[in-house]
Design a protein around this motif. Structure first.
Motif, PDB file in Angstrom:
ATOM      1  N   ALA B 122       0.790  -1.233   0.000  1.00 27.95           N
ATOM      2  CA  ALA B 122       0.000   0.000   0.000  1.00 27.95           C
ATOM      3  C   ALA B 122       0.819   1.278   0.000  1.00 27.95           C
ATOM      4  CB  ALA B 122      -0.935  -0.013   1.210  1.00 27.95           C
ATOM      5  N   PRO B 149      -5.863  -1.649  -3.854  1.00 27.99           N
ATOM      6  CA  PRO B 149      -4.744  -2.042  -2.991  1.00 27.99           C
ATOM      7  C   PRO B 149      -4.318  -3.472  -3.348  1.00 27.99           C
ATOM      8  CG  PRO B 149      -6.735  -1.537  -1.688  1.00 27.99           C
ATOM      9  CD  PRO B 149      -7.146  -1.632  -3.123  1.00 27.99           C
ATOM     10  N   GLN B 273      -5.421  10.571  -3.464  1.00 29.91           N
ATOM     11  CA  GLN B 273      -5.479   9.460  -4.407  1.00 29.91           C
ATOM     12  C   GLN B 273      -5.995   9.931  -5.760  1.00 29.91           C
ATOM     13  OE1 GLN B 273      -7.941   6.715  -2.079  1.00 29.91           O
ATOM     14  NE2 GLN B 273      -6.092   5.834  -1.148  1.00 29.91           N
ATOM     15  N   LEU B 281     -14.331   1.734  -2.356  1.00 29.06           N
ATOM     16  CA  LEU B 281     -13.112   2.071  -1.615  1.00 29.06           C
ATOM     17  C   LEU B 281     -13.242   3.394  -0.874  1.00 29.06           C
ATOM     18  CD1 LEU B 281     -10.538   0.812  -4.261  1.00 29.06           C
ATOM     19  CD2 LEU B 281     -10.974  -0.196  -2.012  1.00 29.06           C
ATOM     20  N   THR B 286     -10.509   8.868   3.031  1.00 24.04           N
ATOM     21  CA  THR B 286      -9.318   8.037   3.201  1.00 24.04           C
ATOM     22  C   THR B 286      -8.418   8.597   4.299  1.00 24.04           C
ATOM     23  OG1 THR B 286      -8.417   9.312   1.363  1.00 24.04           O
ATOM     24  CG2 THR B 286      -9.299   7.139   0.874  1.00 24.04           C
ATOM     25  N   TRP B 312      -2.791   3.768   0.245  1.00 21.62           N
ATOM     26  CA  TRP B 312      -4.066   3.125   0.546  1.00 21.62           C
ATOM     27  C   TRP B 312      -4.291   3.085   2.053  1.00 21.62           C
ATOM     28  CZ3 TRP B 312      -7.261   2.679  -3.330  1.00 21.62           C
ATOM     29  CH2 TRP B 312      -6.765   2.532  -4.626  1.00 21.62           C
ATOM     30  N   GLN B 316      -9.583   0.962   3.443  1.00 22.24           N
ATOM     31  CA  GLN B 316      -9.669   0.562   2.033  1.00 22.24           C
ATOM     32  C   GLN B 316      -9.145  -0.858   1.842  1.00 22.24           C
ATOM     33  OE1 GLN B 316      -7.536   3.974   0.358  1.00 22.24           O
ATOM     34  NE2 GLN B 316      -9.446   4.729  -0.546  1.00 22.24           N
TER      35      GLN B 316
END
Lengths: 396, 396
Positions: B122, B149, B273, B281, B286, B312, B316
């Motif tokens: 990740a 991931p 991201q 996800l 995040t 990640w 997730q």
């Protein structure tokens, strides 16, 4: 012992006294425990073993085969001799008959508490077919393939018993171009892999490899195995760390574990290995199993893969798995990978049978059954446990 | 609760009452059971819980944290509140003190009975570094990397507790040319991977994905983790099914499992991201953990990887792991993959730190210790469990 069994209907069947696979069963309202199959019956071993004061009688009261398997090769062999005696000796009939339960009245369970699950890729025909489908312009086999049995770890927690419905997995699939956003949804390429699984009974110490010639000391028996595969999820995710969600949603195994002694007449020489493998893989001592597999989809036989055509032997897979010092535990399961023979009607996956045709993959509601037979020690054939599963639509 | 603990030496330490990780300990001649760490002591929870008639007191008498973890989030939170009360309330001192055991007098054990072990990949910096080292002329990140991931299953049976010696693995390595016979022997490129591991407490049903926002309902806590890696074995074996023997010989985890509540102040936004991940996800939600890692080899700090730089998030990874319907079990362990930050002295593996220099890898007798700290909820810092291991020569 060549005497015939007194169990009605069993003599001459695929589950005669030269077979005697172990499983875990229950009756309504009762706890699961260990039984042995004879014909269309299951012998409830716990009460008989207790009555006869066997010192290992407690292993039959457990909800998995693990304690029996952990007891080791000598116990496995002596229990088999004892059970055989019960079933051929007419004088044992009064003792055994109350514990002889019709299979149709029982619920069967996952027989093994699976520790680690490893899947190999041991069929040259399968690996070559897959290589040709996915890399039509390259060498079908990668450089390492003839030097070691390629394998990887799968998900032990989603190993399920035959008959468990398989929910179509959802996931990411490659988009229309290399830079496109991936698509997401139920797999459109749900496949099977007809395999044979080996169940470890006796573990080993961390840091100490297990030799190929210790196979029967560590392996308790054999199961049928369907390694369900979502080819579209797998194709997008698998670089560089291998298959993950394309496999981890379900792996089905048979209810019955056939002890290695029942396969004594099934060993054959493998087709041969060139170049000669390294010494730890026991070159020249490579024996495989003459097991015939039948792949049935919706009641029709679509393929008959022959296990005797595999490249890497079961003992080689075990030696390779532990050569780095990885320990074994009771309940470890390692599988052969898809069994495919040289002929088109001997392929063990729909990917190969359809050769990339999208319509070859499974639809919701499809029923898959894998069947396995082998030569028995009495000259006839024995059946290994079958592996059934129906595809259910994605939930939600 | 902001009152100070009465436990000698604990207030203001890295194991103050805002930490309270769980572990499994034993005293000579006694069975392993569950304890909680405070300062340089371990609270033997079973006798106190029995005396106070806690309805879950039996979970502390077990040789792993699994029963405690399986009891669920509410029990985890209420046990933490109860233990905190015991350790800050002077009136509890007489009850607790007989069960307050000096850490130095105890043996610590593997805290979790590991079900399945999954390792992710990740860190963008780690994946990019590895891509540049192995594929200097190509794109360092493969096309799927920013969409999911990437992860794979490792060997659960060789997850060992911190302090367990690591025997140098033996295996096949690529020969001098693509067609040459591989060489065989002890790995010459033994490496570490500094990672964070997440331990599942509450399982899930087969066929039903777990949402990213259910992270704290399923994950009990966090461990330090060293994913020992034999780079030469891995490089030869890993196509097409991923790492196997290059990893499966040992994975070390800390003795202490830090419950997620102890990390309430450690959550931070991830770096970001692009492209935006698929909805399952949880794009935009995040959150990562601001955990500092220290990699020590033979007593010297060689790297300080920052976990907040991961691409990640833990939630997730959990959502991805189950999106295909794979079930979770109590004791499942999933790890982040090597933690590497953007700077050269923030890399979490010797492969990256030495950038391919053969002398960078581990020698027999080398000692590796991974240390982890995070912001605590009282404004100071807490320590997660450390992960130690010494390399032993190949046996035989």
């Amino acid at each position: 012992m060549s005497a015939s069994t007194w169990v009605p209907g069993a003599a001459g069947s695929l589950f005669d006294v030269d077979n005697l696979p172990y499983g875990v069963f229950s009756r309504p309202g009762e706890e699961p425990r260990v039984g042995v199959r004879i014909g269309d019956h299951v012998v409830d071993l716990a009460p008989i073993a207790a009555a006869e004061m066997l010192d290992v009688h407690h292993v039959f009261e457990e909800p998995s085969l693990n304690p029996l398997m952990a007891a080791g090769r000598q116990v496995r062999e002596s229990v088999r001799t004892w059970v055989t005696g019960l079933l051929v000796d007419e004088t044992e009939r009064d003792l055994v008959e109350p514990s002889l339960l019709p299979l149709a009245e029982l619920t069967l369970h996952l027989p093994v508490d699976v520790a680690d699950y490893v899947d190999f890729y041991a069929s040259e025909h399968h690996a070559t077919n897959v290589g040709r489908i996915f890399r039509p312009d390259g060498e079908p086999l990668l450089p390492n393939w003839r030097h070691l049995p390629v394998g990887y770890h799968g998900r032990a927690g989603t190993v399920v018993a035959s008959g468990t419905p398989v929910v179509r997995p959802t996931g990411q699939r490659r988009g229309g171009s290399p830079t496109a956003t991936p698509t997401f949804g139920p797999s459109a390429r749900l496949d099977i892999e007809a395999e044979l699984g080996f169940v470890v009974g006796v573990g080993s110490e961390l840091g100490s490899p297990v030799s190929y010639d210790a196979f029967a000391d560590h392996v308790f028996g054999v199961v049928g195995l369907n390694d369900w595969s979502a080819r579209d999820i797998q194709a997008w995710e698998y670089v560089p760390l291998g298959p993950f969600l394309g496999k981890s949603f379900a792996t089905s195994v048979s209810h019955w574990v056939t002890p290695v002694e029942a396969l004594d007449a099934a060993w054959v020489d493998l087709p041969g290995q060139l170049p000669e493998p390294l010494p730890y893989l026991g070159p020249g001592a490579t024996r495989g199993l003459d097991i015939d597999v039948e792949v049935m989809v919706n009641g029709e036989v679509v393929s008959r893969p022959p296990y005797r055509t595999m490249y890497w032997s079961p003992a080689q897979m075990l030696a390779h798995l532990t050569v780095n010092g990885a320990s074994l535990r009771t309940g470890d399961l390692f599988a052969s990978g898809t069994i495919s023979g040289p002929e088109p009607d001997q392929r063990g996956s729909l990917l190969e049978l359809g050769w990339g045709d999208e319509s070859a993959f499974l639809a919701d509601g499809d029923d898959v059954v894998l069947r396995y037979t082998a030569p028995g020690v009495r000259g006839g054939r024995i059946a290994l446990g079958e592996v059934a599963g129906r595809v259910e639509p994605t939930r939600g």
